[in-house]
Design an enzyme around this catalytic site. Structure first.
Site, short mmCIF file in Angstrom:
data_model
loop_
_atom_site.label_atom_id
_atom_site.label_comp_id
_atom_site.label_asym_id
_atom_site.label_seq_id
_atom_site.Cartn_x
_atom_site.Cartn_y
_atom_site.Cartn_z
CG LEU A 64 -1.86 -1.15 1.45
CD1 LEU A 64 -2.61 -0.98 2.77
CD2 LEU A 64 -2.83 -1.29 0.29
CG ASP A 65 0.85 4.24 -3.10
OD1 ASP A 65 1.70 3.40 -3.43
OD2 ASP A 65 0.14 4.85 -3.93
NE ARG A 66 5.48 8.58 2.96
CZ ARG A 66 5.02 9.70 3.50
NH1 ARG A 66 4.67 9.73 4.76
NH2 ARG A 66 4.92 10.81 2.79
CB VAL B 153 -2.96 3.89 0.85
CG1 VAL B 153 -4.19 2.98 0.85
CG2 VAL B 153 -2.96 4.78 -0.38
#
Length: 357
Positions: free
Chosen positions: A158-160, A162
């Site tokens: 997951l993106d930072r 998110v």
């Protein structure tokens, strides 16, 4: 007299005492770390100081001169003079007093603990695994330090910024099984997002190529006049709306960088606090204050009752502060949350975040 340097390596585990929690922010106690590079062909022929001054702009030339003299910069494990000329492929070590960027101090909540799988609710602002400036301030690092759970193998990322469901295998072989299912299209993914405006009531399909610009750190949809990018397919279904914002179920069929974010923008309903893809400025509460302000350097003045065991390094360009110089961490985390992953014979879920209620 040479300075004695005690450094961390990738084999040194993060420990509970490595973290400082203050005012809802998680800091990492600065530590010494060895950065290693092998000299590229174009570096050959430069002096060690010229190399660093020309290639690494984070510090000034005077710092690099002092670092070579003190042994903080070494070549093939040796202290060298500032006039030393680099040869191709030589190992270059830079021992730095590393200051990691802070993250929000929300707990990494364990949702499910199985013999071969751990699922957690990942907080926004915390990266999944070591990358860039982050090593200990990561989901994997925090789980090891605070829950004694390791080794862990993330099967998706997951993106930072998110939040939500993160699945971690407890062995490389189990991680491979998950990844094969993801690559073969057997895994269904569900996210929710809070977007601008009233999203259409019926299911919306977005099948628009996504182009990633690594320099800008963002993506765009493909322009028909200049076809490029990678195919991307997302299904969207409105869950609720209050007339100003909508809660939307997002089901990415492909897995491109920023796919959900850029598809929602393309549809005219960007994530409501996504400054990267909003065309107009959106005021946001700052979870981590910007380093451009005089109050944002995170001085090491402990709260009452705190004990901060942190030796100031007189040559460090970040000391006496906890956060690295130039870090502009003014984000709360996106209103984008992973809620469910399901495969052929398994399914994991994560509770909805507060902003979706």
């Amino acid at each position: 007299e040479q300075m004695e340097i005690v450094w961390n390596t990738s084999a040194d585990p993060p420990l509970r005492q490595d973290y400082i929690i203050r005012d809802g922010i998680r800091y990492v106690r600065p530590y010494y770390f060895e950065f290693i590079a092998h000299a590229k062909n174009r570096w050959a022929g430069k002096t060690i100081v010229d190399l660093f001054a020309d290639e690494f702009f984070g510090r000034n030339r005077e710092y690099y001169v002092d670092a070579v003299k003190s042994g903080r910069i070494q070549v093939s494990g040796r202290i060298v003079p500032i006039s030393y000329v680099i040869r191709s492929s030589e190992k270059i070590s830079h021992f730095v007093h590393r200051h990691e960027p802070p993250v929000m101090a929300t707990d990494v909540k364990i949702l499910c603990m199985e013999p071969d799988v751990v699922t957690v609710c990942k907080p926004a602002s915390v990266p999944v695994h070591p990358c860039g400036q982050y090593r200990k301030n990561t989901v994997v690092g925090i789980l090891q330090a605070e829950h004694d759970v390791f080794p862990l193998f993330p099967i998706h990322r997951l993106d930072r910024l998110v939040s939500g469901l993160l699945i971690l295998a407890r062995s490389a072989s189990k991680a491979d099984v998950f990844r094969q299912q993801i690559e073969s299209g057997e895994v269904k993914k569900q996210y929710i997002a809070k977007v601008v405006g009233v999203f259409p009531p019926n299911e919306v399909l977005s099948y628009v190529n996504v182009c990633h610009d690594a320099r800008e750190g963002k993506c765009s949809v493909e322009k028909r006049s200049a076809p490029k990018g990678k195919p991307a397919f997302t299904k969207f279904t409105r869950i609720d709306t209050d007339g100003a914002h909508s809660i939307v179920l997002c089901e990415p069929i492909t897995g491109r960088t920023h796919q959900i974010r850029v598809h929602l923008k393309h549809l005219g309903h960007p994530i409501a606090n996504d400054a990267l893809y909003l065309s107009e400025h959106v005021p946001r509460r700052s979870a981590v204050r910007s380093s451009s302000s005089t109050e944002s350097r995170y001085p090491l003045e402990p709260n009452e009752g705190d004990v901060v065991d942190f030796d100031i390094d007189p040559t460090c360009t970040n000391c006496p502060d906890l956060a690295p110089v130039g870090y502009g961490g003014d984000e709360d985390g996106l209103w984008l949350h992973c809620v469910k992953y399901s495969g052929p014979d398994w399914s994991y879920e994560c509770p909805y975040p507060h902003w979706a209620s």
